[in-house]
Write a protein that holds these residues in place. Sequence first.
Motif, PDB file in Angstrom:
ATOM      1  N   PRO A  14       0.818  -1.231   0.000  1.00 43.23           N
ATOM      2  CA  PRO A  14       0.000   0.000   0.000  1.00 43.23           C
ATOM      3  C   PRO A  14       0.845   1.272   0.000  1.00 43.23           C
ATOM      4  CG  PRO A  14      -0.738  -1.526   1.691  1.00 43.23           C
ATOM      5  CD  PRO A  14       0.562  -2.052   1.166  1.00 43.23           C
ATOM      6  N   VAL A  15       0.327   2.299  -0.655  1.00 43.16           N
ATOM      7  CA  VAL A  15       0.947   3.622  -0.640  1.00 43.16           C
ATOM      8  C   VAL A  15      -0.050   4.591  -0.014  1.00 43.16           C
ATOM      9  CG1 VAL A  15       2.460   3.237  -2.632  1.00 43.16           C
ATOM     10  CG2 VAL A  15       0.157   4.112  -3.002  1.00 43.16           C
ATOM     11  N   THR A  16       0.467   5.676   0.543  1.00 40.71           N
ATOM     12  CA  THR A  16      -0.386   6.661   1.206  1.00 40.71           C
ATOM     13  C   THR A  16      -0.469   7.926   0.355  1.00 40.71           C
ATOM     14  OG1 THR A  16       0.345   5.792   3.332  1.00 40.71           O
ATOM     15  CG2 THR A  16      -0.731   7.949   3.353  1.00 40.71           C
ATOM     16  N   ASP A  32      -1.034  11.859  -0.596  1.00 39.82           N
ATOM     17  CA  ASP A  32      -0.898  13.124   0.130  1.00 39.82           C
ATOM     18  C   ASP A  32      -2.258  13.834   0.121  1.00 39.82           C
ATOM     19  OD1 ASP A  32      -1.220  14.300  -2.383  1.00 39.82           O
ATOM     20  OD2 ASP A  32       0.761  15.222  -2.433  1.00 39.82           O
ATOM     21  N   ALA A  67      -5.551  12.712  -1.847  1.00 44.30           N
ATOM     22  CA  ALA A  67      -6.578  12.185  -0.940  1.00 44.30           C
ATOM     23  C   ALA A  67      -7.940  12.834  -1.193  1.00 44.30           C
ATOM     24  CB  ALA A  67      -6.153  12.386   0.514  1.00 44.30           C
ATOM     25  N   SER A 104      -8.038   9.127   1.889  1.00 47.10           N
ATOM     26  CA  SER A 104      -6.748   9.225   2.566  1.00 47.10           C
ATOM     27  C   SER A 104      -6.190   7.890   3.062  1.00 47.10           C
ATOM     28  CB  SER A 104      -6.859  10.190   3.747  1.00 47.10           C
ATOM     29  OG  SER A 104      -7.857   9.729   4.638  1.00 47.10           O
ATOM     30  N   ALA A 105      -6.963   6.818   2.954  1.00 45.27           N
ATOM     31  CA  ALA A 105      -6.502   5.514   3.445  1.00 45.27           C
ATOM     32  C   ALA A 105      -5.397   4.954   2.546  1.00 45.27           C
ATOM     33  CB  ALA A 105      -7.664   4.533   3.492  1.00 45.27           C
ATOM     34  N   PRO A 106      -4.378   4.317   3.142  1.00 48.89           N
ATOM     35  CA  PRO A 106      -3.352   3.665   2.324  1.00 48.89           C
ATOM     36  C   PRO A 106      -3.985   2.582   1.450  1.00 48.89           C
ATOM     37  CG  PRO A 106      -2.668   3.765   4.622  1.00 48.89           C
ATOM     38  CD  PRO A 106      -4.108   4.184   4.570  1.00 48.89           C
ATOM     39  N   VAL A 147       2.311  10.265  -3.679  1.00 43.92           N
ATOM     40  CA  VAL A 147       2.152   9.105  -2.790  1.00 43.92           C
ATOM     41  C   VAL A 147       3.457   8.859  -2.047  1.00 43.92           C
ATOM     42  CG1 VAL A 147       0.383   7.983  -4.192  1.00 43.92           C
ATOM     43  CG2 VAL A 147       2.773   7.422  -4.574  1.00 43.92           C
ATOM     44  N   SER A 148       3.331   8.264  -0.869  1.00 44.67           N
ATOM     45  CA  SER A 148       4.506   7.827  -0.120  1.00 44.67           C
ATOM     46  C   SER A 148       4.325   6.381   0.273  1.00 44.67           C
ATOM     47  CB  SER A 148       4.716   8.711   1.107  1.00 44.67           C
ATOM     48  OG  SER A 148       3.554   8.691   1.924  1.00 44.67           O
TER      49      SER A 148
END
Length: 77
Positions: free
Chosen positions: A3-5, A7, A11, A16-18, A75-76
């Motif tokens: 999964p990526v999160t 920003d 979002a 906003s959920a990974p 994304v992070s």
Amino acid sequence: MKPVTPDAALAAVVGSAPLPRTELTKKLWDYIKKNGLQNPKAKTEIIADDKLKAVFNGKAKVTMFEMTKLVSGHVSA
């Protein structure tokens, strides 16, 4: 897939959920189709609304290929 999160800018479009990149891309396309943001004359072109302009670095239009690159910057891991 890991999964990526997203920003804050991304979002606003996909939540906003990974989530895995595949799911993120699916949600992005769902948003584009739901809001009629695909250029009917050039299907590979996305016309940005205000939320997508934030993701597309202020650009009004991007190609599908540019979109992938621009989304990666939001994304992070």
